[in-house]
Design a protein around this motif. Structure first.
Motif, PDB file in Angstrom:
ATOM      1  N   UNK A   1       0.838  -1.210   0.000  1.00 49.33           N
ATOM      2  CA  UNK A   1       0.000   0.000   0.000  1.00 49.33           C
ATOM      3  C   UNK A   1       0.869   1.254   0.000  1.00 49.33           C
ATOM      4  N   UNK A   2       1.966   1.213   0.724  1.00 46.46           N
ATOM      5  CA  UNK A   2       2.877   2.367   0.747  1.00 46.46           C
ATOM      6  C   UNK A   2       3.495   2.588  -0.625  1.00 46.46           C
ATOM      7  N   UNK A   3       3.794   1.513  -1.336  1.00 47.79           N
ATOM      8  CA  UNK A   3       4.342   1.642  -2.687  1.00 47.79           C
ATOM      9  C   UNK A   3       3.312   2.260  -3.627  1.00 47.79           C
ATOM     10  N   UNK A   4       2.075   1.818  -3.521  1.00 42.32           N
ATOM     11  CA  UNK A   4       1.023   2.391  -4.353  1.00 42.32           C
ATOM     12  C   UNK A   4       0.825   3.870  -4.030  1.00 42.32           C
ATOM     13  N   UNK A   5       0.883   4.206  -2.744  1.00 43.71           N
ATOM     14  CA  UNK A   5       0.733   5.612  -2.344  1.00 43.71           C
ATOM     15  C   UNK A   5       1.862   6.467  -2.912  1.00 43.71           C
ATOM     16  N   UNK A   6       3.078   5.911  -2.979  1.00 49.48           N
ATOM     17  CA  UNK A   6       4.207   6.656  -3.539  1.00 49.48           C
ATOM     18  C   UNK A   6       4.002   6.906  -5.030  1.00 49.48           C
ATOM     19  N   UNK A   7       3.485   5.909  -5.737  1.00 44.82           N
ATOM     20  CA  UNK A   7       3.191   6.089  -7.167  1.00 44.82           C
ATOM     21  C   UNK A   7       2.109   7.145  -7.340  1.00 44.82           C
ATOM     22  N   UNK A   8       1.082   7.076  -6.514  1.00 41.95           N
ATOM     23  CA  UNK A   8      -0.004   8.058  -6.606  1.00 41.95           C
ATOM     24  C   UNK A   8       0.526   9.471  -6.347  1.00 41.95           C
ATOM     25  N   UNK A   9       1.352   9.629  -5.336  1.00 36.62           N
ATOM     26  CA  UNK A   9       1.917  10.948  -5.039  1.00 36.62           C
ATOM     27  C   UNK A   9       2.728  11.481  -6.216  1.00 36.62           C
ATOM     28  N   UNK A  10       3.494  10.595  -6.858  1.00 33.26           N
ATOM     29  CA  UNK A  10       4.292  11.036  -8.008  1.00 33.26           C
ATOM     30  C   UNK A  10       3.385  11.472  -9.162  1.00 33.26           C
ATOM     31  N   UNK A  11       2.300  10.754  -9.364  1.00 30.60           N
ATOM     32  CA  UNK A  11       1.350  11.117 -10.424  1.00 30.60           C
ATOM     33  C   UNK A  11       0.643  12.427 -10.078  1.00 30.60           C
ATOM     34  N   UNK A  12       0.273  12.593  -8.818  1.00 32.08           N
ATOM     35  CA  UNK A  12      -0.377  13.842  -8.394  1.00 32.08           C
ATOM     36  C   UNK A  12       0.543  15.037  -8.609  1.00 32.08           C
ATOM     37  N   UNK A  13       1.830  14.837  -8.331  1.00 32.31           N
ATOM     38  CA  UNK A  13       2.792  15.916  -8.559  1.00 32.31           C
ATOM     39  C   UNK A  13       2.854  16.267 -10.039  1.00 32.31           C
ATOM     40  N   UNK A  14       2.894  15.267 -10.883  1.00 29.32           N
ATOM     41  CA  UNK A  14       2.907  15.513 -12.317  1.00 29.32           C
ATOM     42  C   UNK A  14       1.650  16.193 -12.804  1.00 29.32           C
ATOM     43  N   UNK A  15       0.522  15.780 -12.267  1.00 32.25           N
ATOM     44  CA  UNK A  15      -0.746  16.406 -12.639  1.00 32.25           C
ATOM     45  C   UNK A  15      -0.749  17.872 -12.226  1.00 32.25           C
ATOM     46  N   UNK A  16      -0.193  18.158 -11.069  1.00 32.45           N
ATOM     47  CA  UNK A  16      -0.179  19.523 -10.554  1.00 32.45           C
ATOM     48  C   UNK A  16       0.647  20.485 -11.382  1.00 32.45           C
ATOM     49  N   UNK A  17       1.636  19.963 -12.107  1.00 31.66           N
ATOM     50  CA  UNK A  17       2.474  20.843 -12.939  1.00 31.66           C
ATOM     51  C   UNK A  17       2.136  20.708 -14.423  1.00 31.66           C
ATOM     52  N   UNK A  18       1.000  20.092 -14.714  1.00 37.26           N
ATOM     53  CA  UNK A  18       0.508  20.037 -16.082  1.00 37.26           C
ATOM     54  C   UNK A  18       1.072  18.933 -16.958  1.00 37.26           C
ATOM     55  N   UNK A  19       1.660  17.907 -16.356  1.00 35.54           N
ATOM     56  CA  UNK A  19       2.209  16.809 -17.144  1.00 35.54           C
ATOM     57  C   UNK A  19       1.131  15.847 -17.645  1.00 35.54           C
ATOM     58  N   UNK A  20      -0.023  15.858 -16.997  1.00 40.49           N
ATOM     59  CA  UNK A  20      -1.122  14.979 -17.380  1.00 40.49           C
ATOM     60  C   UNK A  20      -2.365  15.813 -17.665  1.00 40.49           C
ATOM     61  N   UNK A  21      -3.283  15.276 -18.454  1.00 38.24           N
ATOM     62  CA  UNK A  21      -4.492  16.025 -18.776  1.00 38.24           C
ATOM     63  C   UNK A  21      -5.335  16.302 -17.536  1.00 38.24           C
ATOM     64  N   UNK A  22      -5.996  17.439 -17.524  1.00 41.99           N
ATOM     65  CA  UNK A  22      -6.932  17.744 -16.441  1.00 41.99           C
ATOM     66  C   UNK A  22      -7.990  16.645 -16.387  1.00 41.99           C
TER      67      UNK A  22
END
Length: 207
Positions: free
Chosen positions: A142-163
Motif C-alpha cells: 500500500x505504501x508503494x502504491x501511495x508513492x506512485x499516486x503521489x508522483x502522479x499527483x505531482x505531475x498532474x499539478x504541474x501540467x504533465x497529465x491532462x486535467x
C-alpha cells in the motif's frame, strides 16, 4: 576453523563456545529462502540449514521467525527492492512510472536471486496464525502504491497529465501491472517478456 592442540593432546578451544558467523550473510540467506518459499512454507529447520546456524544462534541473533522475516523484508527494501523508490525520482511522472516498470522487468528476473518481488510473493496464502505477516506486507504494498499516486499527483499539478486524470485509479492500475509482472516472473517470464508488458502498459498513459 581447525582447533589447535596442546602437547597433552587436549583441545584448547573452550567447549560450548558459540561458532562465529557473519550476521549479514545469514540474514541474506534467510531473506532468499523466505522470498523463494514464502513465510508459512519456510521452517525453522530450513532456515538454520540455509543460514548455517544452530537454532539457539538463530534465536539469539534474530529473535523468533516473525522478527527474522521482518528484518529480511527490511533488507530487501533497502537493497534489492530499492530500485522502485529510485525510479520515482525521475524528472516527470511518466518517466518515473516507465522507469519503475522497466527496472522491474530487469530486477524481477535478475539471475542469482529468486524471481519476482519479495513483498508481493513473501506471504501468499498464509494461514490464520500468520495473518500479521500478510498484513505487514500488505502495508508495504500500500505504501508503494501511495508513492506512485503521489508522483502522479505531482505531475498532474504541474501540467504533465491532462486535467481530469484520476491519480488514484492510475496508481492502482500501474501497481497492478507491477504485481502481475512479479507473478509472471515467478512463473518463468523473461526480462524481455516483462519489458513488452511494461511497454504496453505505458501505452495506457493519459495524454
Amino acid at each position: 576453523m581447525v582447533a589447535m592442540k596442546s602437547g597433552s593432546g587436549n583441545e584448547t578451544r573452550p567447549r560450548g563456545r558459540p561458532r562465529a558467523f557473519d550476521r549479514d550473510e545469514a540474514l541474506d540467506a534467510a531473506m532468499r529462502l523466505f522470498w523463494r518459499r514464502g513465510y508459512d512454507a519456510t521452517s525453522i529447520s530450513a532456515l538454520t540449514e540455509a543460514m548455517g546456524l544452530t537454532p539457539p544462534q538463530l534465536y539469539a541473533a534474530f529473535g523468533d521467525k516473525r522478527r527474522l522475516f521482518e528484518e529480511a523484508v527490511g533488507k530487501y527494501l533497502a537493497e534489492t527492492g530499492a530500485f522502485a523508490a529510485a525510479a520515482l525520482e525521475r524528472p516527470t511522472a511518466r518517466e518515473a512510472v516507465e522507469a519503475l516498470l522497466r527496472d522491474a522487468a530487469r530486477e524481477l528476473t535478475a539471475p542469482g536471486q529468486p524471481p519476482g518481488c519479495f513483498c508481493v510473493l513473501g506471504a501468499v496464502n498464509c494461514g490464520p496464525e500468520s495473518a500479521g505477516v500478510e498484513e505487514d506486507l500488505r502495508r508495504h504494498r500500500a505504501a508503494s502504491e501511495a508513492a506512485i499516486r503521489t508522483r502522479i499527483e505531482t505531475g498532474l499539478g504541474v501540467g504533465e497529465l491532462p486535467a481530469g486524470t484520476d491519480p488514484a485509479a492510475l496508481a492502482k492500475f500501474y501497481t497492478g501491472v507491477f504485481q502481475g509482472m512479479s507473478f509472471q516472473a515467478r512463473d518463468g517470464a523473461s526480462r524481455s517478456d516483462l519489458e513488452r508488458v511494461a511497454e504496453l502498459a505505458m501505452s495506457a498513459w493519459p495524454g
